[in-house]
Scaffold this motif. Structure first.
Motif, PDB file in Angstrom:
ATOM      1  N   THR A   1       0.827  -1.235  -0.131  1.00 45.06           N
ATOM      2  CA  THR A   1       0.093  -0.073   0.006  1.00 45.06           C
ATOM      3  C   THR A   1       0.901   1.010   0.004  1.00 45.06           C
ATOM      4  O   THR A   1       0.476   2.263  -0.670  1.00 45.06           O
ATOM      5  CB  THR A   1      -0.926  -0.047   1.271  1.00 45.06           C
ATOM      6  N   ILE A   2       1.958   1.236   0.582  1.00 48.99           N
ATOM      7  CA  ILE A   2       2.709   2.204   0.992  1.00 48.99           C
ATOM      8  C   ILE A   2       3.780   2.483  -0.239  1.00 48.99           C
ATOM      9  O   ILE A   2       3.934   3.816  -0.694  1.00 48.99           O
ATOM     10  CB  ILE A   2       3.424   2.305   2.131  1.00 48.99           C
TER      11      ILE A   2
ATOM     12  N   MET B   1      -7.465  -1.101  -0.037  1.00 50.10           N
ATOM     13  CA  MET B   1      -6.168  -1.428   0.475  1.00 50.10           C
ATOM     14  C   MET B   1      -6.016  -1.184   1.818  1.00 50.10           C
ATOM     15  O   MET B   1      -5.681  -1.544   2.928  1.00 50.10           O
ATOM     16  CB  MET B   1      -5.075  -0.940  -0.372  1.00 50.10           C
ATOM     17  N   ILE B   2      -6.532  -0.095   2.133  1.00 54.99           N
ATOM     18  CA  ILE B   2      -6.945   0.759   3.629  1.00 54.99           C
ATOM     19  C   ILE B   2      -7.582  -0.529   4.605  1.00 54.99           C
ATOM     20  O   ILE B   2      -7.116  -0.471   5.776  1.00 54.99           O
ATOM     21  CB  ILE B   2      -6.958   1.876   3.859  1.00 54.99           C
ATOM     22  N   LEU B   3      -8.719  -0.718   3.838  1.00 55.09           N
ATOM     23  CA  LEU B   3      -9.553  -1.369   4.687  1.00 55.09           C
ATOM     24  C   LEU B   3      -9.238  -2.931   5.015  1.00 55.09           C
ATOM     25  O   LEU B   3      -9.229  -3.390   6.022  1.00 55.09           O
ATOM     26  CB  LEU B   3     -10.878  -1.686   3.908  1.00 55.09           C
TER      27      LEU B   3
ATOM     28  N   THR C   1       7.107   6.125 -12.244  1.00 51.74           N
ATOM     29  CA  THR C   1       6.682   4.755 -11.126  1.00 51.74           C
ATOM     30  C   THR C   1       5.250   5.443 -11.027  1.00 51.74           C
ATOM     31  O   THR C   1       4.980   6.666 -10.901  1.00 51.74           O
ATOM     32  CB  THR C   1       7.495   4.868  -9.971  1.00 51.74           C
ATOM     33  N   SER C   2       4.440   4.666 -10.655  1.00 47.59           N
ATOM     34  CA  SER C   2       3.123   4.906  -9.827  1.00 47.59           C
ATOM     35  C   SER C   2       2.708   3.694  -9.074  1.00 47.59           C
ATOM     36  O   SER C   2       3.209   2.795  -8.729  1.00 47.59           O
ATOM     37  CB  SER C   2       1.989   4.847 -11.112  1.00 47.59           C
ATOM     38  N   ASP C   3       1.770   4.355  -8.035  1.00 47.01           N
ATOM     39  CA  ASP C   3       1.169   3.587  -7.023  1.00 47.01           C
ATOM     40  C   ASP C   3      -0.146   4.115  -6.513  1.00 47.01           C
ATOM     41  O   ASP C   3      -0.658   4.513  -7.758  1.00 47.01           O
ATOM     42  CB  ASP C   3       2.207   3.757  -5.581  1.00 47.01           C
ATOM     43  N   LEU C   4      -0.684   3.836  -5.601  1.00 43.68           N
ATOM     44  CA  LEU C   4      -2.032   3.996  -5.204  1.00 43.68           C
ATOM     45  C   LEU C   4      -2.151   5.566  -5.068  1.00 43.68           C
ATOM     46  O   LEU C   4      -3.279   5.998  -5.055  1.00 43.68           O
ATOM     47  CB  LEU C   4      -2.628   3.409  -4.277  1.00 43.68           C
TER      48      LEU C   4
END
Length: 156
Positions: free
Chosen positions: A23-24, A66-68, A35-38
């Motif tokens: 997630t991080i 993802m946080i859930l 680059t990419s993430d959430l």
């Protein structure tokens, strides 16, 4: 029995670490120039330019899922320790297992949405990064952990 409990806790902590890292870390998709993430999509072609993850409802859904999954996995670990000391002999850890299975389902749904919709967020030339793969690895491990909790009975 103590070795079994230690193994279950270590598996659960491994799932938590995988969920947190996936997630991080900014490596859901990578290429030589971006680059990419959430949370953001960064490119180094014309300097360092990052686009915040508010471009679509789908990326916010992946973020929330993802946080859930992290929250439910933490709650599951907390419930396991609570039930370990309060559950009657012969009782099963159904609540702990249910929360861990929910965490498994949330990470699976988030990864599926990202897989289907990422062409709107990143160029097609990028490949999936290690954080994306860690999210998919966390899915079966969380499922196995949840099933173990459901099957597990408390002994003295």
């Amino acid at each position: 029995m103590l070795i079994l409990l230690c193994g279950i806790v270590l598996l659960h902590i491994a799932v938590l670490v995988l969920l947190l890292v996936s997630t991080i870390v900014s490596a859901w998709t990578v290429s030589s120039t971006s680059t990419s993430d959430l949370w953001q999509n960064c490119s180094t072609i014309n300097g360092a330019a990052c686009q915040i993850g508010e471009t679509g409802v789908w990326i916010q859904a992946v973020q929330a899922l993802m946080i859930l999954s992290i929250i439910f996995s933490f709650l599951s670990l907390f419930l396991f320790f609570c039930q370990l000391f309060t559950l009657k002999k012969g009782g099963r850890f159904f609540l702990t297992g249910a929360f861990q299975i929910f965490a498994c389902l949330f990470v699976m749904c988030g990864a599926i949405i990202y897989t289907v919709m990422n062409h709107l967020w990143v160029p097609a030339t990028e490949s999936y990064g290690f954080a994306y793969i860690l999210a998919w690895v966390a899915f079966p491990l969380a499922l196995i952990s949840g099933l173990i909790y459901v099957i597990l009975r408390k002994r003295e």
